[in-house]
Design an enzyme around this catalytic site. Structure first.
Site, PDB file in Angstrom:
ATOM      1  CG  ASP A 263       4.173  -1.859  -2.399  1.00 35.16           C
ATOM      2  OD1 ASP A 263       3.035  -2.346  -2.183  1.00 35.16           O
ATOM      3  OD2 ASP A 263       5.103  -1.897  -1.568  1.00 35.16           O
ATOM      4  CD  GLU A 268       1.628   4.483   1.385  1.00 38.45           C
ATOM      5  OE1 GLU A 268       1.888   3.964   2.498  1.00 38.45           O
ATOM      6  OE2 GLU A 268       2.389   4.366   0.414  1.00 38.45           O
ATOM      7  CG  HIS A 287       4.109   1.221   1.560  1.00 40.23           C
ATOM      8  ND1 HIS A 287       4.242   2.580   1.508  1.00 40.23           N
ATOM      9  CD2 HIS A 287       5.370   0.738   1.739  1.00 40.23           C
ATOM     10  CE1 HIS A 287       5.516   2.915   1.656  1.00 40.23           C
ATOM     11  NE2 HIS A 287       6.218   1.806   1.799  1.00 40.23           N
TER      12      HIS A 287
END
Length: 321
Positions: A263, A268, A287
């Site tokens: 996650d 990102e 996330h």
């Protein structure tokens, strides 16, 4: 005589789009103290360039996963407090903040249960192939996906703080044995305290619950990933920088590791060319382990309270430095 120039209004720059998404209370705390937001709620986080452009007129900064560098802090001429809408402050240059005398605050414990529950959900889904079966059923298939039971398996928890302890409790309830590695913790109720190498060699599931340190590189390097028990599952709902992602993808492809449920990632959103996207036996989420209404409210309230305290000249209740 001329009248003195009016002081500019106190402003709070909020970069995380999830701030107060599920409760108006954090907004109300800021507004009641005259520290209303400079940037209203939006659906995307600020880019680094936009953060640099806006930080100069902010008295307070509330961030999510944004990287708050020394450059950002130097550009913040009015800044009096930095608040992490969450727990981990490894994306904030704490030394630069200390040098400027700017307190950094966070919301300890606010999302612990949310992250622990989600992490255990990743373990269950990865072991039993739940998401794999879902995709196949949606595609018109009717699979019978076999996966092992958790009872009798060993969970290795790296980082035995609030989240790690909650996760250990869930695992014990499912009949698992728990190993714990944390150099800063001596009390590991329900878990056997072991060194990192022993944990990696023995655990059927390895779960990460600690901050990353960019200066030292990934905790789980290629060598440490290769030292994991053959067929083991790696779970990471902490920080992407903890894992050598290229090495992880390679060890999944050659069959040494049984799977990975992640996650958090080094970059990102996850880049289109990430080797994890094409690796076998992976479960990837965005996330979102802390994304519960309860945690969202708690994080917002705690950081808003401390922002208001610091702006009023009082010491913060939850300093990160």
């Amino acid at each position: 005589m001329t009248a003195a120039a009016a002081s500019p209004p106190v402003t709070t720059l909020i970069t995380t789009p999830t701030f107060a998404r599920h409760s108006p209370e954090p907004w109300e705390i800021l507004a009641s103290a005259g520290a209303g937001p400079l940037r209203p709620y939006e659906d995307t986080a600020l880019s680094h360039t936009e953060l640099l452009a806006r930080i100069g007129t902010a008295d307070a900064l509330i961030v999510g996963m944004d990287t708050v560098t020394a450059e950002v802090i130097d550009a913040a001429g009015r800044l009096k407090v930095i608040a992490k809408h969450g727990v981990g402050v490894d994306t904030i240059d704490l030394a630069a903040a200390r040098a400027r005398g700017i307190p950094v605050v966070c919301a300890p414990g606010s999302n612990s249960r949310a992250v622990a529950e989600y992490t255990f959900g990743l373990v269950l889904s990865a072991f039993r192939g739940i998401t794999t079966a879902h995709r196949q059923v949606m595609a018109g298939e009717w699979p019978k996906v076999f996966g092992p039971e958790l009872a009798g398996r060993t969970l290795g928890v790296i980082g035995f703080g609030r989240i790690g302890r909650l996760l250990a409790g869930y695992a014990l309830a499912f009949g698992m044995t728990v190993l714990a590695h944390d150099p800063y913790v001596t009390d590991t109720p329900g878990a056997e305290r072991v060194d990192l190498d022993d944990l990696l060699a023995r655990a059927d599931v390895v779960s990460l619950h600690l901050p990353a340190d960019p200066a030292t590189g990934p905790l789980l390097s290629r060598a440490r990933l290769a030292a994991m028990k053959p067929g083991a599952l790696l779970v990471n709902a902490a920080r992407g920088g903890l894992v050598d992602e290229e090495a992880l993808a390679a060890l999944l492809r050659d069959g040494h590791l049984g799977g990975a449920a992640l996650d958090a990632f080094a970059h990102e959103p996850l880049p289109a060319d990430s080797p994890l996207r094409t690796a076998p036996r992976v479960l990837l989420t965005s996330h979102m382990a802390a994304c519960t209404p309860e945690a969202n409210r708690a994080m917002g309230v705690l950081v808003a309270e401390d922002v208001v305290r610091v702006l009023a000249g009082d010491p913060p209740l939850r300093p990160a430095t």
